[in-house]
Design a protein around this motif. Structure first.
Motif, short mmCIF file in Angstrom:
data_model
loop_
_atom_site.label_atom_id
_atom_site.label_comp_id
_atom_site.label_asym_id
_atom_site.label_seq_id
_atom_site.Cartn_x
_atom_site.Cartn_y
_atom_site.Cartn_z
N ALA A 113 0.81 -1.22 0.00
CA ALA A 113 0.00 0.00 0.00
C ALA A 113 0.84 1.26 0.00
CB ALA A 113 -0.93 -0.01 1.21
N ASP A 114 2.16 1.13 0.24
CA ASP A 114 3.08 2.28 0.19
C ASP A 114 2.58 3.42 1.09
OD1 ASP A 114 5.32 3.69 -0.57
OD2 ASP A 114 4.37 4.55 -2.36
N LEU A 115 2.40 3.08 2.36
CA LEU A 115 1.89 4.06 3.33
C LEU A 115 3.05 4.88 3.90
CD1 LEU A 115 -0.50 1.65 5.26
CD2 LEU A 115 -1.07 3.12 3.33
N GLU A 116 2.96 6.20 3.78
CA GLU A 116 4.03 7.06 4.30
C GLU A 116 3.49 8.24 5.09
OE1 GLU A 116 7.06 6.26 4.32
OE2 GLU A 116 6.99 4.57 2.93
N ASP A 117 2.42 8.87 4.55
CA ASP A 117 1.92 10.11 5.13
C ASP A 117 0.63 9.83 5.91
OD1 ASP A 117 1.14 12.64 5.80
OD2 ASP A 117 0.78 13.33 3.75
N PRO A 118 0.62 10.02 7.24
CA PRO A 118 -0.62 9.77 8.00
C PRO A 118 -1.75 10.72 7.64
CG PRO A 118 1.07 10.75 9.40
CD PRO A 118 1.75 10.40 8.11
N ASP A 119 -1.44 11.84 6.99
CA ASP A 119 -2.47 12.80 6.58
C ASP A 119 -2.90 12.61 5.13
OD1 ASP A 119 -2.41 14.06 9.11
OD2 ASP A 119 -0.67 15.27 8.49
N GLU A 120 -2.43 11.54 4.49
CA GLU A 120 -2.71 11.35 3.05
C GLU A 120 -4.20 11.25 2.79
OE1 GLU A 120 -1.78 8.22 -0.61
OE2 GLU A 120 -1.19 7.72 1.44
N GLN A 121 -4.94 10.50 3.60
CA GLN A 121 -6.36 10.32 3.35
C GLN A 121 -7.11 11.65 3.41
OE1 GLN A 121 -8.18 7.30 5.75
NE2 GLN A 121 -10.25 7.82 5.12
N GLN A 122 -6.80 12.46 4.40
CA GLN A 122 -7.47 13.75 4.53
C GLN A 122 -7.17 14.63 3.32
OE1 GLN A 122 -6.28 15.95 7.98
NE2 GLN A 122 -7.94 17.43 7.82
N ARG A 123 -5.92 14.61 2.89
CA ARG A 123 -5.52 15.42 1.73
C ARG A 123 -6.22 14.94 0.46
NH1 ARG A 123 -1.65 14.20 -1.57
NH2 ARG A 123 -0.64 12.77 -0.10
N LEU A 124 -6.32 13.62 0.27
CA LEU A 124 -6.97 13.08 -0.91
C LEU A 124 -8.47 13.36 -0.91
CD1 LEU A 124 -5.21 9.61 -1.26
CD2 LEU A 124 -4.85 11.65 -2.68
N GLU A 125 -9.10 13.29 0.25
CA GLU A 125 -10.53 13.57 0.31
C GLU A 125 -10.82 15.02 -0.04
OE1 GLU A 125 -11.41 12.30 4.26
OE2 GLU A 125 -11.89 10.22 3.66
N HIS A 126 -9.95 15.93 0.39
CA HIS A 126 -10.12 17.34 0.00
C HIS A 126 -9.99 17.50 -1.51
CE1 HIS A 126 -8.93 18.85 4.28
NE2 HIS A 126 -10.17 18.41 4.22
N GLU A 127 -9.00 16.83 -2.09
CA GLU A 127 -8.79 16.90 -3.54
C GLU A 127 -9.97 16.29 -4.29
OE1 GLU A 127 -6.48 17.85 -7.03
OE2 GLU A 127 -6.58 18.56 -4.96
N GLN A 128 -10.49 15.17 -3.76
CA GLN A 128 -11.65 14.53 -4.38
C GLN A 128 -12.84 15.46 -4.41
OE1 GLN A 128 -13.58 10.23 -3.71
NE2 GLN A 128 -13.97 11.61 -2.01
N ASP A 129 -13.10 16.12 -3.27
CA ASP A 129 -14.23 17.05 -3.22
C ASP A 129 -14.08 18.16 -4.25
OD1 ASP A 129 -15.30 15.57 -1.16
OD2 ASP A 129 -14.53 16.88 0.44
N ARG A 130 -12.87 18.62 -4.40
CA ARG A 130 -12.64 19.71 -5.38
C ARG A 130 -12.93 19.23 -6.81
NH1 ARG A 130 -8.51 21.72 -8.44
NH2 ARG A 130 -7.13 20.00 -7.89
N LEU A 131 -12.48 18.01 -7.13
CA LEU A 131 -12.67 17.52 -8.49
C LEU A 131 -14.11 17.12 -8.76
CD1 LEU A 131 -9.43 15.37 -8.82
CD2 LEU A 131 -9.90 17.60 -9.86
N VAL A 132 -14.79 16.55 -7.75
CA VAL A 132 -16.19 16.16 -7.93
C VAL A 132 -17.05 17.37 -8.25
CG1 VAL A 132 -18.23 15.33 -6.67
CG2 VAL A 132 -16.07 14.07 -6.56
N HIS A 133 -16.72 18.51 -7.68
CA HIS A 133 -17.50 19.75 -7.90
C HIS A 133 -16.86 20.63 -8.97
CE1 HIS A 133 -19.88 18.66 -4.45
NE2 HIS A 133 -18.80 18.62 -3.67
N GLY A 134 -16.10 19.99 -9.89
CA GLY A 134 -15.36 20.76 -10.90
C GLY A 134 -16.25 21.60 -11.79
N VAL A 135 -17.40 21.09 -12.26
CA VAL A 135 -18.27 21.84 -13.18
C VAL A 135 -18.79 23.10 -12.50
CG1 VAL A 135 -20.44 21.76 -14.48
CG2 VAL A 135 -18.93 19.76 -14.45
N ARG A 136 -19.25 22.91 -11.25
CA ARG A 136 -19.77 24.09 -10.53
C ARG A 136 -18.66 25.10 -10.29
NH1 ARG A 136 -20.67 28.13 -8.93
NH2 ARG A 136 -22.00 28.84 -7.21
#
Length: 560
Positions: free
Chosen positions: A207-230
Motif C-alpha cells: 500500500a506504500d503508506l508514508e503520510d498519515p495525513d494522506e487520506q485527509q488530503r486526498l478527500e479534499h482533492e476529491q471534493d474539489r474535483l467532484v465539484h469541478g463543473v460548478r
C-alpha cells in the motif's frame, strides 16, 4: 489524648458528658452496667460499628443519637489534619450523629471540627487517637500480617525508612516483571500467528503508506474535483465581472483603471490626494493578483481528467485496509513498522534481552532492600523478645519462653519475611504459634506487655483496655496493675476492670451503675473523687467479709 466524651441516647445512656485527664483511668461497676459502652462509643465515632451494629448502639425508641469525642492535638495529629486539608484548631472534635429516616432505617453522619469526614479518613486517623485492646484478642493476633505490623512498629523510624525503600523497589520490580511477561506472551502469540503477520506486512508494504495525513488530503482533492463543473461556472462568472465585463459592459478591472487615471490627474492638482491615489494603485494591483491566482486555479481544474479516478482508487485502498485491521492511517503505518521490526532478523530478541536485563536489575535491587529490611526486623525481634521476657514473668509466667520467628516468604511490598510469634508458658513444652497455645489469660498478659513495649517507641494515642485483666489471679492482677501504672507515665491509659488491685492504682476512677426508672433501665457514670467513695467501690469489687479493710489497705498502699 482523649479530653472529653459526650453521649446522647447511646445504649442505656440518655445523656452523658465526661471530661478526662492524662494518666491512668479505670472504669468499674457491676456486670451489665454499661462499662464497655464508653469504649464501644469511641470505636463507633472513629469509624467502627457500621450498619446494623451501629444502630444497635442507639437507645431503644430514640429518633436521634450522638457521640462526640474531644482530643488534644499532637504534632502527628496536626500533620495529618494539614495533609487531609483540615484546618487544625485548639482541639480535635469528632462527632457522629444518627437520625431516623423511615421505619427502623437510620442515617449516620460524621464530622471533624464541624466539617464532614468520611469513614476512610476516620480509619486513617484512628491509630493516632486510640489503641483499643480487649481480653483474648486472638482474632487480631491471627489477622494476616498483624504480627509483622507490630514488629515493624517496634523498629521505629529506621525500619520505617527501609520499609519505604522496599515498597518502592518492589513496585519498580513488579512493573519490570509485568512488562517482560507481557512481551513474552506477545511473542508466543506472534509466533503462532506468524504466517498471518507476514501476510499483513506484505499488504501494508504494497500500500506504500508514508503520510498519515494522506487520506485527509486526498478527500479534499476529491471534493474539489467532484465539484469541478460548478467551480468552473463560478470561475467564469468571476472573470466576467472582474476582467471581461458582463453584457459588453465594462469590468471591475476597467472601472479600477479609469478610477486610477482620474485620481492621478486630480493628485497633480492637489498633492493631498496622493495617499488616496496610492491606495487605489494597491487595490488595482490586488485585483490583478487575484485574477492571476484564479487563472492558475482554473488551469488545475481543467488538467488531467483521469486524476479523480486515481484519487478514488487510492482512497478505496486506504479505507479497505483500515476496515480490515481496525486502525486509522497513522495506526496502519505504526503497525507496518512494528511488523517490520518483529519479523526482522532479530525479531523480539532485542526487546526481550532489554526487558530481561531490566527485570534482573530490579529484582536484585528488590532483594537487596528486602535483606536490609530483614536485618532491621531481626534487631526489632531481639528487642521485643528481651522486653517481653522481662515484662511477662512477674505476671505469673515465670517459665515462659518467647521468640519472634522470621522465615522467608514470597517478596511483596512489605518485604520477604513471614513473622510469627512463638510461645511456651510451661517447661518441657515446645514453642508453638502464640494464637494456637496461649490461654485467654496468657493472651491478655501478652497483649499488655506488647502494648507497653510499643508505647515506648511510637505514637501518642490513648490506650484502652477492656477487661484485659479478666481471668487472672490476684497476684497476677497486681503485676498487671503495676505495668498499667508504669505505662500511664508515657501514655494516657483507660482500663475497664473488675480487679480491685488494678482499680486501686488508678489516677482517676469512674463508676458505672444502672438503675430502673419508670420501667426503663438507665446507666449512670460517676467520677469517684474522694477516698471514701473509692474505698467503697473497691470493697464492692473485692467482696467478702474483709472487703472494707482490704480496700482501705489498697488505697493506703497507693498513697504510701
Amino acid at each position: 489524648m482523649l479530653t472529653g466524651l459526650l453521649l446522647q441516647n447511646i445504649a442505656l445512656i440518655e445523656s452523658l458528658e465526661l471530661e478526662f485527664s492524662s494518666g491512668f483511668t479505670v472504669l468499674t461497676g457491676e456486670t451489665g452496667a454499661g462499662k464497655s459502652i464508653l469504649l464501644d462509643a469511641l470505636d463507633a465515632v472513629l469509624g467502627g460499628a457500621q450498619g446494623a451494629s451501629g444502630v444497635r448502639l442507639l437507645r431503644a425508641g430514640s429518633d436521634r443519637a450522638r457521640i462526640e469525642a474531644a482530643f488534644q492535638l499532637s504534632p502527628a495529629l496536626e500533620q495529618w489534619l494539614i495533609g487531609a486539608e483540615f484546618d487544625p484548631e485548639e482541639e480535635l472534635l469528632i462527632s457522629r450523629e444518627w437520625k431516623r429516616q423511615e421505619g427502623d432505617r437510620f442515617s449516620s453522619r460524621c464530622r471533624l471540627n464541624g466539617s464532614t469526614v468520611n469513614r476512610q479518613q476516620l480509619l486513617e486517623l484512628r491509630p493516632l487517637l486510640i489503641d483499643l485492646t480487649v481480653q483474648g484478642q486472638i482474632q487480631l493476633l491471627s489477622r494476616a500480617g498483624q504480627q509483622r505490623l507490630w514488629l515493624d512498629r517496634l523498629g521505629g523510624s529506621s525500619l520505617a525508612e527501609v520499609k519505604a525503600q522496599v515498597a518502592d523497589a518492589w513496585t519498580d520490580w513488579r512493573v519490570a516483571a509485568d512488562a517482560l511477561i507481557a512481551l513474552e506472551q506477545e511473542q508466543q502469540r506472534f509466533e503462532q500467528e506468524r504466517a498471518e503477520q507476514e501476510q499483513q506486512l506484505e499488504q501494508l508494504q504494497a500500500a506504500d503508506l508514508e503520510d498519515p495525513d494522506e487520506q485527509q488530503r486526498l478527500e479534499h482533492e476529491q471534493d474539489r474535483l467532484v465539484h469541478g463543473v460548478r467551480l468552473l461556472e463560478g470561475l467564469a462568472l468571476l472573470f466576467g465581472r472582474l476582467r471581461d465585463g458582463a453584457d459588453q459592459g465594462p469590468s471591475l478591472q476597467d472601472h479600477f483603471s479609469a478610477s486610477i487615471q482620474e485620481l492621478q490627474a486630480m493628485a497633480q492638482l492637489d498633492g493631498s490626494l496622493e495617499p488616496l491615489r496610492d491606495q487605489a494603485l494597491d487595490l488595482g494591483a490586488g485585483v490583478d493578483a487575484l485574477l492571476r491566482s484564479l487563472d492558475q486555479y482554473g488551469l488545475a481544474l481543467e488538467s488531467d481528467p483521469d486524476h479523480l479516478e486515481r484519487i478514488q482508487d487510492r482512497l478505496s485502498v486506504l479505507k479497505r485496509l483500515q476496515r480490515r485491521y481496525g486502525l486509522d492511517l497513522a495506526g496502519l503505518i505504526l503497525r507496518r513498522d512494528d511488523l517490520l521490526h518483529r519479523l526482522g532478523a532479530e525479531g523480539f530478541a532485542a526487546d526481550l534481552a532489554r526487558l530481561h536485563q531490566d527485570e534482573n536489575d530490579r529484582r536484585q535491587s528488590r532483594d537487596q532492600a528486602n535483606a536490609a529490611l530483614h536485618r532491621e526486623r531481626s534487631n526489632a525481634a531481639e528487642a521485643l523478645e528481651a522486653s517481653l521476657l522481662e515484662l511477662l514473668p512477674p505476671m505469673g509466667l515465670a517459665n515462659m519462653r518467647f521468640k519472634v520467628d522470621l522465615t522467608p516468604c514470597d517478596p511483596a511490598d512489605h518485604g520477604a519475611d513471614a513473622v510469627q510469634f512463638l510461645f511456651s508458658a510451661n517447661p518441657g513444652q515446645p514453642m508453638a504459634p502464640l494464637t494456637e497455645v496461649a490461654s485467654g489469660g496468657e493472651m491478655s498478659r501478652f497483649l499488655l506487655a506488647l502494648k507497653t513495649t510499643l508505647a515506648a517507641v511510637d505514637g501518642s494515642s490513648t490506650l484502652l483496655f477492656d477487661e484485659i485483666d479478666a481471668g487472672v489471679s490476684g497476684r497476677v492482677s497486681g503485676a498487671m496493675a503495676d505495668l498499667l501504672q508504669t505505662l500511664a507515665r508515657q501514655r494516657q491509659v483507660f482500663c475497664v476492670t473488675h480487679q480491685p488491685l488494678v482499680a486501686a492504682v488508678a489516677d482517676h476512677h469512674f463508676r458505672v451503675s444502672k438503675h430502673v426508672e419508670d420501667g426503663v433501665t438507665h446507666s449512670r457514670v460517676s467520677r469517684l473523687r474522694d477516698t471514701q467513695e473509692r474505698r467503697q467501690e473497691l470493697a464492692d469489687l473485692a467482696g467478702g467479709n474483709q472487703a472494707d479493710a482490704y480496700a482501705a489497705s489498697l488505697l493506703d498502699q497507693r498513697t504510701a
